[in-house]
Motif scaffolding. Structure first.
Motif, PDB file in Angstrom:
ATOM      1  N   GLU A  94      33.539  35.591  52.638  1.00 45.13           N
ATOM      2  CA  GLU A  94      34.967  35.342  52.392  1.00 45.13           C
ATOM      3  C   GLU A  94      35.226  35.157  50.902  1.00 45.13           C
ATOM      4  N   GLU A  95      34.355  34.404  50.227  1.00 47.21           N
ATOM      5  CA  GLU A  95      34.529  34.196  48.785  1.00 47.21           C
ATOM      6  C   GLU A  95      34.369  35.513  48.028  1.00 47.21           C
ATOM      7  N   ALA A  96      33.412  36.362  48.472  1.00 46.17           N
ATOM      8  CA  ALA A  96      33.223  37.654  47.811  1.00 46.17           C
ATOM      9  C   ALA A  96      34.468  38.519  48.007  1.00 46.17           C
ATOM     10  N   GLU A  97      35.019  38.520  49.228  1.00 47.38           N
ATOM     11  CA  GLU A  97      36.254  39.266  49.480  1.00 47.38           C
ATOM     12  C   GLU A  97      37.391  38.710  48.639  1.00 47.38           C
ATOM     13  N   HIS A  98      37.477  37.372  48.592  1.00 44.97           N
ATOM     14  CA  HIS A  98      38.541  36.737  47.807  1.00 44.97           C
ATOM     15  C   HIS A  98      38.374  37.054  46.321  1.00 44.97           C
ATOM     16  N   LYS A  99      37.100  37.048  45.848  1.00 41.86           N
ATOM     17  CA  LYS A  99      36.850  37.378  44.451  1.00 41.86           C
ATOM     18  C   LYS A  99      37.244  38.835  44.188  1.00 41.86           C
ATOM     19  N   GLY A 100      36.939  39.739  45.102  1.00 39.79           N
ATOM     20  CA  GLY A 100      37.328  41.143  44.958  1.00 39.79           C
ATOM     21  C   GLY A 100      38.846  41.280  44.893  1.00 39.79           C
ATOM     22  N   TRP A 101      39.517  40.559  45.786  1.00 34.08           N
ATOM     23  CA  TRP A 101      40.994  40.590  45.771  1.00 34.08           C
ATOM     24  C   TRP A 101      41.520  40.048  44.446  1.00 34.08           C
ATOM     25  N   CYS A 102      40.936  38.920  43.976  1.00 33.42           N
ATOM     26  CA  CYS A 102      41.379  38.322  42.700  1.00 33.42           C
ATOM     27  C   CYS A 102      41.140  39.283  41.538  1.00 33.42           C
ATOM     28  N   ASP A 103      39.957  39.929  41.537  1.00 35.06           N
ATOM     29  CA  ASP A 103      39.671  40.886  40.461  1.00 35.06           C
ATOM     30  C   ASP A 103      40.660  42.044  40.481  1.00 35.06           C
ATOM     31  N   THR A 104      40.971  42.542  41.674  1.00 32.96           N
ATOM     32  CA  THR A 104      41.948  43.622  41.806  1.00 32.96           C
ATOM     33  C   THR A 104      43.312  43.166  41.296  1.00 32.96           C
ATOM     34  N   GLU A 105      43.713  41.980  41.703  1.00 38.56           N
ATOM     35  CA  GLU A 105      45.005  41.444  41.259  1.00 38.56           C
ATOM     36  C   GLU A 105      45.020  41.229  39.755  1.00 38.56           C
ATOM     37  N   LEU A 106      43.929  40.710  39.189  1.00 34.67           N
ATOM     38  CA  LEU A 106      43.865  40.495  37.740  1.00 34.67           C
ATOM     39  C   LEU A 106      43.984  41.822  36.987  1.00 34.67           C
ATOM     40  N   SER A 107      43.278  42.853  37.449  1.00 31.62           N
ATOM     41  CA  SER A 107      43.376  44.140  36.751  1.00 31.62           C
ATOM     42  C   SER A 107      44.764  44.742  36.919  1.00 31.62           C
ATOM     43  N   THR A 108      45.347  44.594  38.109  1.00 30.06           N
ATOM     44  CA  THR A 108      46.711  45.084  38.329  1.00 30.06           C
ATOM     45  C   THR A 108      47.690  44.338  37.428  1.00 30.06           C
ATOM     46  N   ASN A 109      47.525  43.010  37.366  1.00 29.16           N
ATOM     47  CA  ASN A 109      48.416  42.214  36.515  1.00 29.16           C
ATOM     48  C   ASN A 109      48.235  42.557  35.044  1.00 29.16           C
ATOM     49  N   GLU A 110      46.985  42.804  34.633  1.00 25.87           N
ATOM     50  CA  GLU A 110      46.740  43.168  33.241  1.00 25.87           C
ATOM     51  C   GLU A 110      47.399  44.508  32.922  1.00 25.87           C
ATOM     52  N   GLN A 111      47.281  45.471  33.839  1.00 24.74           N
ATOM     53  CA  GLN A 111      47.914  46.773  33.646  1.00 24.74           C
ATOM     54  C   GLN A 111      49.437  46.619  33.602  1.00 24.74           C
ATOM     55  N   THR A 112      49.973  45.832  34.526  1.00 22.40           N
ATOM     56  CA  THR A 112      51.422  45.596  34.546  1.00 22.40           C
ATOM     57  C   THR A 112      51.861  44.923  33.250  1.00 22.40           C
ATOM     58  N   ARG A 113      51.081  43.949  32.779  1.00 23.03           N
ATOM     59  CA  ARG A 113      51.414  43.238  31.542  1.00 23.03           C
ATOM     60  C   ARG A 113      51.413  44.205  30.364  1.00 23.03           C
ATOM     61  N   LYS A 114      50.432  45.123  30.321  1.00 22.52           N
ATOM     62  CA  LYS A 114      50.382  46.119  29.243  1.00 22.52           C
ATOM     63  C   LYS A 114      51.605  47.035  29.300  1.00 22.52           C
ATOM     64  N   GLU A 115      51.961  47.475  30.511  1.00 27.72           N
ATOM     65  CA  GLU A 115      53.129  48.342  30.663  1.00 27.72           C
ATOM     66  C   GLU A 115      54.403  47.624  30.244  1.00 27.72           C
ATOM     67  N   LYS A 116      54.537  46.370  30.669  1.00 25.08           N
ATOM     68  CA  LYS A 116      55.746  45.602  30.323  1.00 25.08           C
ATOM     69  C   LYS A 116      55.804  45.339  28.818  1.00 25.08           C
TER      70      LYS A 116
END
Length: 175
Positions: free
Chosen positions: A41-63
């Motif tokens: 569960e923690e590995a899945e949660h970490k994967g989700w967090c990493d995905t969200e962090l990269s998505t947020n970083e990309q969104t932040r760069k675009e914004k």
């Protein structure tokens, strides 16, 4: 313990077969399974967090890029507004100058029109005066034609000249 029919031995054998460490082993196995599930569960949660962090970083760069573009556009539009304001000021001055020139030209045209009207009036009066003068002169010369005071008559040759003059050619006798 069965062969001996000993109750005490049978109880002891039962107790020994119950394996007191079996519960501990089972609890440890359950704990290991639960820890592995939590790790998954923690590995899945970490994967989700990493995905969200990269998505947020990309969104932040675009914004951030969009904000920088909008700031550049704002600066460009403010410069355009300043230029257009200056152009409007210059054009307003030019319109005022044209209005003044048009008013001056209208004033000149009015003055020239008045002068032209006066000239037309004077020429009409002069035309009328000339027509009247011609009428007066015609009447005068018609009356003068009836009068003989200024009438020229054919001159009558004096009596001395009965024949035309022929010159002195016959008396030509040399010099």
């Amino acid at each position: 313990a069965r062969d001996l029919n000993s109750r005490f031995l049978s109880l002891a054998a039962e107790h020994a077969s119950a394996d007191p460490f079996g519960k501990v082993k089972k609890m440890i196995k359950d704990l290991i399974v639960r820890l592995m599930e939590e790790a998954n569960e923690e590995a899945e949660h970490k994967g989700w967090c990493d995905t969200e962090l990269s998505t947020n970083e990309q969104t932040r760069k675009e914004k951030t890029s969009a904000v920088e573009m909008l700031h550049a556009e704002i600066d460009e539009l403010e410069a355009s507004i300043a230029k257009l304001t200056e152009d409007i000021s210059e054009l307003t001055k030019a319109v005022a100058a044209l209005d003044a020139a048009m008013a001056e030209a209208t004033k000149l045209r009015q003055e020239e029109k008045a002068k032209n009207m006066q000239t037309i009036k004077d020429s009409q009066e002069a035309q009328t005066a000339v027509a009247q003068a011609l009428t007066v002169l015609k009447e005068f010369y018609e009356k003068a034609g009836d009068a003989t005071a200024l009438l020229q008559q054919q001159p009558v040759a004096p009596e001395i000249f009965d024949s035309p003059y022929k010159g002195m050619q016959a008396e030509n006798g040399g010099v």
